[in-house]
Structures are given as structure tokens and as C-alpha cells.
Write a protein that holds these residues in place. Sequence first.
Motif, PDB file in Angstrom:
ATOM      1  N   ASP A  49       4.035   3.577  -4.702  1.00  0.00           N
ATOM      2  CA  ASP A  49       3.558   4.176  -5.819  1.00  0.00           C
ATOM      3  C   ASP A  49       3.809   3.199  -6.991  1.00  0.00           C
ATOM      4  O   ASP A  49       4.378   2.190  -6.878  1.00  0.00           O
ATOM      5  CB  ASP A  49       4.140   5.783  -5.957  1.00  0.00           C
ATOM      6  CG  ASP A  49       5.416   5.538  -6.220  1.00  0.00           C
ATOM      7  OD1 ASP A  49       5.886   4.575  -6.567  1.00  0.00           O
ATOM      8  OD2 ASP A  49       6.308   6.598  -6.111  1.00  0.00           O
ATOM      9  N   ARG A  50       3.383   3.577  -8.181  1.00  0.00           N
ATOM     10  CA  ARG A  50       3.148   2.767  -9.273  1.00  0.00           C
ATOM     11  C   ARG A  50       4.762   2.299  -9.635  1.00  0.00           C
ATOM     12  O   ARG A  50       5.111   1.131 -10.114  1.00  0.00           O
ATOM     13  CB  ARG A  50       2.562   3.561 -10.462  1.00  0.00           C
ATOM     14  CG  ARG A  50       2.364   2.559 -11.594  1.00  0.00           C
ATOM     15  CD  ARG A  50       1.502   3.247 -12.738  1.00  0.00           C
ATOM     16  NE  ARG A  50       2.283   3.269 -13.800  1.00  0.00           N
ATOM     17  CZ  ARG A  50       1.787   3.749 -15.064  1.00  0.00           C
ATOM     18  NH1 ARG A  50       0.815   4.407 -15.194  1.00  0.00           N
ATOM     19  NH2 ARG A  50       2.682   4.047 -15.996  1.00  0.00           N
ATOM     20  N   LYS A  51       5.639   3.377  -9.544  1.00  0.00           N
ATOM     21  CA  LYS A  51       6.955   3.264  -9.915  1.00  0.00           C
ATOM     22  C   LYS A  51       7.461   2.275  -9.282  1.00  0.00           C
ATOM     23  O   LYS A  51       8.492   1.344  -9.502  1.00  0.00           O
ATOM     24  CB  LYS A  51       7.918   4.391 -10.195  1.00  0.00           C
ATOM     25  CG  LYS A  51       8.978   4.679 -10.628  1.00  0.00           C
ATOM     26  CD  LYS A  51       9.294   3.833 -12.036  1.00  0.00           C
ATOM     27  CE  LYS A  51      10.612   3.824 -12.281  1.00  0.00           C
ATOM     28  NZ  LYS A  51      11.037   3.019 -13.472  1.00  0.00           N
ATOM     29  N   SER A  52       7.443   2.440  -7.773  1.00  0.00           N
ATOM     30  CA  SER A  52       7.980   1.475  -6.869  1.00  0.00           C
ATOM     31  C   SER A  52       7.470   0.212  -6.976  1.00  0.00           C
ATOM     32  O   SER A  52       8.392  -0.850  -6.656  1.00  0.00           O
ATOM     33  CB  SER A  52       7.774   2.033  -5.386  1.00  0.00           C
ATOM     34  OG  SER A  52       8.235   3.174  -5.134  1.00  0.00           O
TER      35      SER A  52
ATOM     36  N   ARG B 130       0.787  -1.290   0.009  1.00  0.00           N
ATOM     37  CA  ARG B 130      -0.008  -0.064   0.219  1.00  0.00           C
ATOM     38  C   ARG B 130       0.934   1.275  -0.192  1.00  0.00           C
ATOM     39  O   ARG B 130       0.498   2.390  -0.302  1.00  0.00           O
ATOM     40  CB  ARG B 130      -0.899   0.152   1.134  1.00  0.00           C
ATOM     41  CG  ARG B 130      -2.203  -0.950   1.097  1.00  0.00           C
ATOM     42  CD  ARG B 130      -2.988  -0.877   2.299  1.00  0.00           C
ATOM     43  NE  ARG B 130      -3.781  -1.988   2.455  1.00  0.00           N
ATOM     44  CZ  ARG B 130      -4.231  -2.280   3.547  1.00  0.00           C
ATOM     45  NH1 ARG B 130      -4.100  -1.561   4.653  1.00  0.00           N
ATOM     46  NH2 ARG B 130      -5.307  -3.472   3.607  1.00  0.00           N
ATOM     47  N   ARG B 131       1.998   1.248   0.422  1.00  0.00           N
ATOM     48  CA  ARG B 131       2.843   2.329   0.668  1.00  0.00           C
ATOM     49  C   ARG B 131       3.627   2.509  -0.654  1.00  0.00           C
ATOM     50  O   ARG B 131       4.393   3.572  -0.648  1.00  0.00           O
ATOM     51  CB  ARG B 131       3.901   2.236   1.852  1.00  0.00           C
ATOM     52  CG  ARG B 131       3.062   2.334   3.142  1.00  0.00           C
ATOM     53  CD  ARG B 131       3.929   1.870   4.252  1.00  0.00           C
ATOM     54  NE  ARG B 131       4.576   3.285   4.525  1.00  0.00           N
ATOM     55  CZ  ARG B 131       5.663   3.644   5.502  1.00  0.00           C
ATOM     56  NH1 ARG B 131       6.004   2.778   6.044  1.00  0.00           N
ATOM     57  NH2 ARG B 131       6.219   4.809   5.448  1.00  0.00           N
TER      58      ARG B 131
END
Length: 92
Positions: A47-50, A44-45
Motif C-alpha cells: 500500500d502507499r505507506k508500505s 503491487r502488494r
Amino acid sequence: MSGTVTIGDYVVTRHLGAGSFATVYKGHHRETNDVVAIKAISLRRLDRKSLENLESEISIMRRVKHHNIVRMLDVQVRGAPGCGAHILRCVD
């Protein structure tokens, strides 16, 4: 830790450390008793790139077999919603 915490076939035994997106625990396989490091990731923490970077890391680690690189044994994406875990051979 109070009670027994499991992730798939692995039993968590103690906390080793934490970073921005993950916490690392020591544990063992429930049947073989092999000692492992469990990298629990809060999806959940990310983002899309991560998330893309994580998928790439998993893909690479599944293929790499070298004596100088800790081997990934398993990946679990279950347990608490929004959580995933890399299961790695533990090196003391």
C-alpha cells in the motif's frame, strides 16, 4: 529453478526464504561472480505507506556503510511488472 533467472546483472541461483511482501534468493553478479542476496519485492502488494517505508529503507541503506550492517549493492526496479529487488552483499 528451471532455466536461468536474471535480475539486471545478477543471476538467481536458489531460493532462501519468503515473507509477506518479498522473497529472498541467493545469486551472483554475472561478470564478477560476487555472491549476493536478492530481496525480490512484489510492489503491487504494497500500500502507499508500505511503499513510502520501502523508499525510506532504500535511501537509508544506500548511505549506511558499517561493518555490522549488510551493504546494499544495487536496486533494480524492472523485470516483471510490479517487481523490485534489493541486491545485498551475501553473508553466509
